[in-house]
Scaffold this motif. Structure first.
Motif, PDB file in Angstrom:
ATOM      1  N   PHE A 205       0.819  -1.205   0.000  1.00 53.59           N
ATOM      2  CA  PHE A 205       0.000   0.000   0.000  1.00 53.59           C
ATOM      3  C   PHE A 205       0.859   1.263   0.000  1.00 53.59           C
ATOM      4  O   PHE A 205       0.481   2.265  -0.620  1.00 53.59           O
ATOM      5  CB  PHE A 205      -0.962  -0.006   1.187  1.00 53.59           C
ATOM      6  N   THR A 206       1.996   1.227   0.636  1.00 51.53           N
ATOM      7  CA  THR A 206       2.892   2.383   0.607  1.00 51.53           C
ATOM      8  C   THR A 206       3.351   2.661  -0.820  1.00 51.53           C
ATOM      9  O   THR A 206       3.349   3.821  -1.273  1.00 51.53           O
ATOM     10  CB  THR A 206       4.110   2.144   1.513  1.00 51.53           C
ATOM     11  N   MET A 235       0.606   9.638   4.361  1.00 49.85           N
ATOM     12  CA  MET A 235       0.382   9.183   2.995  1.00 49.85           C
ATOM     13  C   MET A 235      -1.095   8.847   2.781  1.00 49.85           C
ATOM     14  O   MET A 235      -1.677   9.167   1.744  1.00 49.85           O
ATOM     15  CB  MET A 235       1.234   7.953   2.687  1.00 49.85           C
ATOM     16  N   VAL A 236      -1.673   8.191   3.781  1.00 48.16           N
ATOM     17  CA  VAL A 236      -3.077   7.790   3.667  1.00 48.16           C
ATOM     18  C   VAL A 236      -3.987   9.013   3.665  1.00 48.16           C
ATOM     19  O   VAL A 236      -4.878   9.145   2.821  1.00 48.16           O
ATOM     20  CB  VAL A 236      -3.461   6.841   4.814  1.00 48.16           C
ATOM     21  N   GLU A 238      -3.296  12.094   2.921  1.00 49.10           N
ATOM     22  CA  GLU A 238      -3.112  12.880   1.700  1.00 49.10           C
ATOM     23  C   GLU A 238      -3.930  12.305   0.553  1.00 49.10           C
ATOM     24  O   GLU A 238      -4.567  13.041  -0.209  1.00 49.10           O
ATOM     25  CB  GLU A 238      -1.639  12.922   1.319  1.00 49.10           C
ATOM     26  N   ALA A 239      -3.946  10.978   0.438  1.00 46.50           N
ATOM     27  CA  ALA A 239      -4.724  10.335  -0.626  1.00 46.50           C
ATOM     28  C   ALA A 239      -6.222  10.520  -0.413  1.00 46.50           C
ATOM     29  O   ALA A 239      -6.984  10.735  -1.363  1.00 46.50           O
ATOM     30  CB  ALA A 239      -4.377   8.847  -0.688  1.00 46.50           C
ATOM     31  N   ILE A 240      -6.671  10.454   0.851  1.00 47.14           N
ATOM     32  CA  ILE A 240      -8.096  10.666   1.144  1.00 47.14           C
ATOM     33  C   ILE A 240      -8.520  12.061   0.710  1.00 47.14           C
ATOM     34  O   ILE A 240      -9.543  12.246   0.045  1.00 47.14           O
ATOM     35  CB  ILE A 240      -8.376  10.455   2.644  1.00 47.14           C
ATOM     36  N   LEU A 241      -7.729  13.055   1.079  1.00 43.15           N
ATOM     37  CA  LEU A 241      -8.088  14.446   0.800  1.00 43.15           C
ATOM     38  C   LEU A 241      -7.910  14.809  -0.665  1.00 43.15           C
ATOM     39  O   LEU A 241      -8.597  15.701  -1.176  1.00 43.15           O
ATOM     40  CB  LEU A 241      -7.251  15.385   1.676  1.00 43.15           C
ATOM     41  N   ALA A 242      -7.015  14.114  -1.374  1.00 47.37           N
ATOM     42  CA  ALA A 242      -6.815  14.395  -2.799  1.00 47.37           C
ATOM     43  C   ALA A 242      -8.033  14.007  -3.621  1.00 47.37           C
ATOM     44  O   ALA A 242      -8.303  14.610  -4.667  1.00 47.37           O
ATOM     45  CB  ALA A 242      -5.576  13.668  -3.298  1.00 47.37           C
ATOM     46  N   PHE A 264      -9.400   7.354  10.731  1.00 48.26           N
ATOM     47  CA  PHE A 264      -9.333   8.270   9.602  1.00 48.26           C
ATOM     48  C   PHE A 264     -10.617   9.070   9.398  1.00 48.26           C
ATOM     49  O   PHE A 264     -10.775   9.738   8.384  1.00 48.26           O
ATOM     50  CB  PHE A 264      -9.005   7.495   8.317  1.00 48.26           C
ATOM     51  N   GLU A 265     -11.556   9.002  10.365  1.00 54.83           N
ATOM     52  CA  GLU A 265     -12.843   9.666  10.162  1.00 54.83           C
ATOM     53  C   GLU A 265     -12.683  11.165   9.958  1.00 54.83           C
ATOM     54  O   GLU A 265     -13.411  11.761   9.148  1.00 54.83           O
ATOM     55  CB  GLU A 265     -13.780   9.401  11.339  1.00 54.83           C
TER      56      GLU A 265
END
Length: 443
Positions: A205-206, A235-236, A238-242, A264-265
């Motif tokens: 996943f990384t 990293m996680v 950043e991907a959620i918000l992107a 991550f909520e």
């Protein structure tokens, strides 16, 4: 006086309230646009709904079937119900078949799913238009997409390739198709392939996050795996918000991800709220009324713990503007007008899930000053439902039940994608420019 005559009975909801008499087109829309094909709902089983979709599709024009299939796939983000409509369109025949197949099929595995659906009652020849549509759709996918969805099953991608007689556009595509036929395509670089090959979760996943190779839905579904594997939090998040690829993700998926990975909520909530911030606010005071009756509290699918109530509550929690929010079951309860995850939780915990007294709820809501009313429900009421007093009154239906109450003076909308809110904006904008506001059925 004659007694031996047929008397047409008015329609009723499953709970017994009077329902509106619908046209075939209206019945088809409400059966399709909130349908996860073959999945049972509270009042009806998945097979009955699928059979009704096919029967109704024969009672409307091919133009309507084609347009609805495209809308269901592109706007409501459904996958299998549009394919069932394609089967009905193929049966009707005509020049709309090929271009509609080409447009509706957006993932490589939908090529095989369509043929499997078409053959569900036994193999039969493919029509010329069906072959042409499949061939055009096949040409949209590169080697990665074909390898990713080249799965074992009664119908394989190579079968569709041969059946459709697709012609490659160039030598490079011809080579890819040759490798597909010979099963020599390189394995796709997906998390499933990497993990099945023995790679560690954290490493896999990384790398995929760093290379931006993880789709947004795959990201949401794997947050728990990433958390447990110790993938770097930054990293996680950043991907959620992107939100790369989020346009294909239904709003309630954020809630599912937050339940699976509560850590991550905070960031999931922020990403969900982007669906509000991307759109202009509704003018005036809006009342939102969300159905929390028992029929809404059943899983969306056999493999999901999410319900239509969650889907409805999520829609209610992303409506922008000046709001008052209520839930209804046996009672009508005002809910804090929170946005995002907080709003979803407030609606779901607002009252016990008992009866379905939408009529009682409407009587109370009609007495409250407001400019716009949005009801999100499966439209199954125990009591008669009065007309709304607001000129701008919308009934958003999130189930596939045969009958419903949200017609007449309501603007009726089917579906649980956030695009239903976009339709409200378009509807109001049109009538603002063109004169008096009227409520219409979206057909």
């Amino acid at each position: 006086m004659r007694l031996n005559i047929f008397q047409k009975r008015p329609g009723i909801t499953h709970e017994g309230a009077p329902a509106r008499e619908l046209t075939a087109a209206q019945k088809l829309r409400r059966s399709v646009l909130s349908c996860l094909l073959w999945e049972n709902e509270f009042y009806e089983d998945g097979q009955s709904i699928a059979d009704r979709i096919l029967a109704l599709a024969c009672d409307v024009t091919p133009e309507m079937v084609a347009a609805l299939a495209i809308e269901a796939r592109e706007q409501m983000k459904l996958r299998h119900a549009p394919l069932m409509l394609l089967c009905a369109l193929i049966k009707a025949g005509g020049p709309l078949v090929a271009p509609t197949i080409e447009r509706v099929i957006q993932r490589a595995d939908e090529l095989t799913e369509l043929v499997a659906l078409y053959w569900r009652n036994g193999k039969r020849p493919l029509s010329k238009q069906m072959k042409l549509g499949l061939a055009r759709a096949f040409a949209k996918f590169d080697a990665y997409a074909l390898a990713k969805y080249d799965r074992d099953g009664p119908v394989r991608l190579r079968d569709v390739l041969f059946l459709s007689h697709a012609k490659p556009k160039d030598e490079a595509q011809a080579l890819v198709w040759k490798q597909l036929a010979e099963r020599t395509l390189a394995s796709p670089d997906t998390w499933e392939v990497a993990l099945s090959g023995g790679a560690g979760k954290a490493e896999t996943f990384t790398r995929l996050l760093a290379e931006r190779k993880l789709g947004y839905l795959a990201l949401l579904r794997n947050l728990r795996n990433m958390d447990q594997a110790g993938v770097e939090e930054s990293m996680v998040t950043e991907a959620i918000l992107a939100r790369r690829g989020a346009e294909r993700v239904l709003p309630f998926r954020y809630v599912a991800a937050a339940r699976a990975a509560p850590r991550f909520e905070r960031w999931l909530d922020e990403a969900l709220m982007e669906t509000v911030l991307e759109q202009p606010v509704f003018a005036g005071r809006t009342i939102v009324l969300v159905d929390v009756s028992p029929s809404m509290n059943v899983p969306l699918s056999a493999r999901s713990d999410l319900t239509r109530m969650v889907a409805a509550a999520t829609l209610g929690a992303i409506i922008p503007g000046d709001l008052r929010v209520f839930s209804f079951s046996n009672e009508v309860v005002e809910v804090p007008a929170r946005r995002g995850m907080g709003g979803v939780d407030a609606i779901l915990r607002s009252q016990p899930y008992n009866g379905t007294l939408l009529g009682k709820a409407m009587t109370k809501i009609n007495a409250i000053p407001h400019d716009r009313l949005i009801v999100i429900t499966d439209e199954q009421s125990q009591d008669p439902v009065p007309d709304p007093v607001a000129a701008k009154a919308y009934m958003i239906n999130v189930a596939s039940n045969r009958n419903g109450v949200g017609y007449g003076r309501w603007t009726h909308i089917d579906g649980f994608s956030e695009n239903v809110l976009g339709y409200i904006r378009e509807h109001e904008s049109f009538f603002q420019k063109n004169g008096d506001f009227v409520n219409v059925e979206r057909v």
